[in-house]
Design an enzyme around this catalytic site. Structure first.
Site, mmCIF file in Angstrom:
data_model
loop_
_atom_site.group_PDB
_atom_site.id
_atom_site.type_symbol
_atom_site.label_atom_id
_atom_site.label_comp_id
_atom_site.label_asym_id
_atom_site.label_seq_id
_atom_site.Cartn_x
_atom_site.Cartn_y
_atom_site.Cartn_z
ATOM 1 N N GLU A 106 40.228 37.533 50.490
ATOM 2 C CA GLU A 106 40.231 37.797 49.048
ATOM 3 C C GLU A 106 40.513 36.556 48.215
ATOM 4 O O GLU A 106 39.956 36.391 47.120
ATOM 5 C CB GLU A 106 41.236 38.896 48.718
ATOM 6 C CG GLU A 106 40.795 40.291 49.098
ATOM 7 C CD GLU A 106 40.958 40.598 50.574
ATOM 8 O OE1 GLU A 106 40.390 41.608 51.045
ATOM 9 O OE2 GLU A 106 41.660 39.816 51.261
ATOM 10 N N HIS A 163 46.493 51.233 50.353
ATOM 11 C CA HIS A 163 45.113 51.281 49.891
ATOM 12 C C HIS A 163 44.926 52.202 48.688
ATOM 13 O O HIS A 163 43.791 52.459 48.292
ATOM 14 C CB HIS A 163 44.180 51.781 51.009
ATOM 15 C CG HIS A 163 43.696 50.718 51.929
ATOM 16 N ND1 HIS A 163 44.539 49.956 52.689
ATOM 17 C CD2 HIS A 163 42.438 50.276 52.219
ATOM 18 C CE1 HIS A 163 43.832 49.110 53.417
ATOM 19 N NE2 HIS A 163 42.549 49.279 53.145
#
Length: 819
Positions: A528, A595
């Protein structure tokens, strides 16, 4: 994942060995005498001059910081000063062969690199180009200071311009290269190919790779250099940037003229220390930093160690590595050995190293040894070298005096201007004049054809909903906006984890693979920081980019890039740069604690980012169009729970053509007169369910407002509603404690104080970890929670029994527990 790449188990399971090739270490051993046929006398002297210029510049700043004066002139500089005294030959060697089309990025210790690259540009450029650059930059505000009463050549004027602009920036003057808003650690000057330096250690490691991606995709000339310190090799952005730069797909999957490696050099300015930690022998384990290249790809990144105490060795390395990059065999790793005599900063007493060590390196000083070589080779006399020092000292002192003159070099008197620079608020159809690379006409795309058969409003004429498969969905709105821009702006690229063949984790990109070549839509590593960091470099060089990090929770993985890099460069550049990055972030549920978190509040806390959270297909398309037309960084939140939802509010349905929704304008999704619900994200839909029950069972009419955007935000619509209703609940899926919902609440309380008949109420998720899907009804705001809160905190509902406890006592109890 690509079907064209078959992974054969018979091949993969064969026994064998991974073999490495020797990595060259300090192989260049030539002197000035050996290189006489390859450099002119003027070039040899210019190399010496540039090193002397850096040394005197850094010495001047060091004296100001340590004794408060230079050449008897007092000055107090409270800002930072991370100096590179001793590293001059490494900087000049790095920059010597680079053109204005070659970009460098640096670290917090990059004054020398700025001057070296700037002088290289001056040496190589003609007078016409230099005059145009100086006269046009900030409408001549910088050059006008240094050309007053000056009589000399254009190149001499350019040298003054370079030194003054850099020094004025360090001293926070409006005549600096970035209007004094970047300062010592962030200064740069793009017309000479000097791109931002970075206060975050290793911060340029992925940004520079994005710049190389920009050059490759947009067929621009030149290479990119990431100047990073040896200690930064422990930093995530560096490793992730290298991983991104070395992806196999550049050579194996990209086609035509796009096939081949990125034109980037990871240039380690190896002064052998971090702040005070010694890299080789203490904080790292590589022994020779160039060794790292062996672990990256079969080419070992063409890595080598170069003696950075000899400028000719570095120049030779750059000449050879340029050939590798021009042959599209990058990336390259250079370990340039050097040493800093000065401490990490002037306050550093260098207690971590011995006096004998410093003196040993000083005895082999790069400037003194190169000067000696010039004399031995008959290229200069001692008088020539002395004259260079005299000339440079006079120049630096003159520019120092000008940069501290309050009339010639004023500080920013109205700091409110900084606010005007946070966003560029531009509107640009395309950042490229090229014809966009696509694989088919848009109308022939299978997804486009499928969408054409869908209903753009969720209900038929009788108010009955169409089937989910037949409705134009939120994911379709995002797709349409992006495809429109892909076919309009050749610079636009999109990438992230599983974006291509998979179609994105949530099918937003389905159908794009058949329409777009690899270099416009591709899969990134699971990395990321590099996804966002490279996007920043791509955008600041002049391209438009849509990175995607899949889950909101992964913002932690790219925190530096999202919080320290993406929001700040427009303002820190003095608005020289634009940042057209639209970061797609999906907010999850049902996947548990790591998540399924709504972290919108983390992003809204950071100045310099536009933040939106559309939750209807109409808004999703309109806001994406605005983001992709704009010139500012946008974090574009999406809820996984409603990708399949149809348009329920815009009566005409989602238009087929292009339209924009301006950032910051909330939208009334249901009118009412008794209470206001202001919602963020998916919570709009529970709020509407609650409003229906409230009206049917208790005769109260709720006005439901969808925030749509968080930054910027226009409160006028909310104020008008509260004037009418006198009551408000502000709701979203973020955990209530510390959320942006409270920011909304505080502002509404202030702005609507005279109109409120009850306290402003905040309804967020519980201050827990996000539980499993089966328990989410106890965590995320439910329709009943709105009624519970009204009953307990605003007004009693006849016969209503609350399911959730929203009393003062319960609030205090939970706060004591921290939950």
């Amino acid at each position: 994942m690509p079907k064209v790449q078959h992974i054969d188990p018979a091949d993969k399971r064969k026994p064998g060995f991974v073999e490495f090739q020797p990595i060259p270490v300090n192989q260049y051993q030539k002197t000035v005498k050996d290189e006489k046929g390859n450099f002119t006398n003027e070039e040899f002297k210019a190399i010496y001059h540039d090193m002397v210029l850096i040394r005197e510049f850094e010495t001047m700043i060091n004296l100001i910081k340590t004794v408060g004066a230079y050449n008897g002139t007092s000055y107090n500089h409270p800002g930072p000063a991370h100096l590179s005294i001793g590293q001059e030959s490494a900087a000049v060697g790095m920059a010597w062969t680079l053109t204005v089309d070659d970009f460098i990025f640096g670290s917090h210790r990059s004054h020398g690199e700025i001057l070296a690259k700037g002088m290289s540009a001056i040496h190589q450029s003609d007078d016409k180009y230099l005059s145009e650059v100086m006269d046009s930059f900030f409408d001549g505000a910088v050059v006008n200071v240094v050309k007053k009463d000056f009589k000399g050549t254009t190149k001499e004027l350019a040298r003054r311009f370079l030194v003054y602009g850099t020094l004025a920036e360090i001293f926070a003057r409006v005549t600096g290269f970035n209007r004094g808003l970047g300062g010592s650690m962030h200064a740069f000057f793009t017309p000479f190919g000097v791109y931002p330096n970075n206060a975050l250690v290793g911060g340029s490691g992925d940004i520079a790779v994005g710049a190389a991606l920009y050059k490759k995709v947009n067929r621009k000339k030149g290479l990119v250099v990431a100047n990073i310190g040896d200690a930064s090799l422990a930093c995530g952005p560096v490793w992730e940037g290298i991983t991104f730069a070395a992806m196999d797909q550049f050579k194996q999957l990209w086609e035509g003229d796009m096939q081949g490696g990125l034109p980037v050099i990871i240039n380690i300015m190896n002064n052998q220390y971090g702040m005070g930690g010694q890299t080789c022998g203490e904080t790292m384990g590589y022994d020779v930093a160039a060794r790292i290249g062996a672990g990256v790809n079969p080419e070992q990144m063409h890595a080598e160690r170069v003696d950075g105490y000899n400028p000719l060795a570095v120049i030779d390395a750059y000449k050879r590595k340029r050939v590798i990059l021009e042959e599209k065999r990058g990336p390259v790793l250079l370990d340039v050995l050097t040493y800093r005599y000065s401490g990490h900063s002037p306050s550093d007493a260098s207690s971590y190293r011995s006096k004998e060590e410093v003196e040993a390196w000083e005895s082999q000083d790069c400037i003194a040894s190169f000067g000696k070589q010039l004399i031995e080779a008959g290229e200069a006399t001692q008088a020539d070298l002395d004259a260079t020092w005299t000339d440079v000292k006079a120049l630096v002192y003159d520019m120092f005096l000008k940069s501290i003159d309050e009339e010639l070099s004023p500080r920013m008197t109205n700091a409110q201007v900084i606010g005007d620079m946070m966003f560029s608020n531009g509107s640009v159809d395309s950042f490229s004049t090229a014809v966009p690379d696509v694989l088919m006409p848009l109308a022939d795309n299978s997804r486009v054809k499928k969408i054409a058969a869908k209903e753009r409003f969720a209900f038929d004429a009788d108010g009955k909903p169409f089937s989910k498969m037949k409705q134009f969905q939120l994911r379709d709105g995002i797709f349409e906006a992006m495809m429109h821009r892909f076919y309009q702006d050749a610079s636009l690229v999109a990438y992230g984890e599983e974006n291509r063949d998979w179609g994105g984790a949530f099918a937003v990109y389905g159908g794009m693979t058949e329409a777009l070549p690899y270099h416009r839509l591709f899969n990134s590593p699971i990395s990321e920081a590099s996804i966002v960091g490279t996007a920043i470099g791509y955008a600041m060089c002049g391209g438009r980019v849509v990175p995607e990090i899949m889950y909101c929770d992964f913002l932690g993985r790219c925190g530096d890039e999202v919080f320290n890099q993406m929001p700040k460069w427009q303002a820190m550049s003095g608005n020289v740069l634009k940042m057209p990055v639209t970061l797609r972030v999906s907010v999850g549920s049902k996947y548990g604690a790591q998540h399924s978190q709504d972290w919108t509040s983390l992003v809204t806390q950071i100045p310099g980012i536009k933040v939106c959270f559309p939750v209807t297909p109409y808004d999703a398309k309109g806001l994406m169009n605005s983001a992709l037309q704009g010139t500012d960084p946008v974090v574009y939140f999406e809820s996984q729970r409603i990708y399949e939802i149809g348009e329920q509010f815009h009566k005409g349905g989602v238009p087929e053509g292009y339209y924009e929704i301006p950032f910051g304008e909330p939208d009334v999704k249901k009118e009412g007169k008794d209470i206001t619900f202001l919602t963020v994200g998916h919570t709009l839909y529970p709020a509407l369910t609650a409003a229906k029950e409230l009206e049917e069972k208790y005769g109260l009419s709720a006005e439901v407002i969808d925030a749509r955007s968080l930054v910027p935000f226009n409160y006028e619509q909310v104020i008008a509603s509260v004037k009418k209703t006198g009551k408000i609940i502000i709701a979203g899926d973020a955990c209530a404690r510390g959320s942006f919902l409270n920011d909304f609440a505080a502002n509404v309380s202030t702005l609507c104080f005279d109109y409120l008949d009850a306290p402003v109420c905040v309804l967020g998720s519980r201050n827990w970890i996000t539980p499993a899907f089966e328990l989410e009804d106890s965590f995320f705001p439910q329709p009943s929670w709105f009624l519970d809160m009204i009953n307990e905190r605003i007004q009693p509902l006849a016969g209503y029994i609350s399911g959730q406890n929203f009393t003062d006592a319960e609030f205090i109890r939970r706060s004591k527990m921290g939950v």
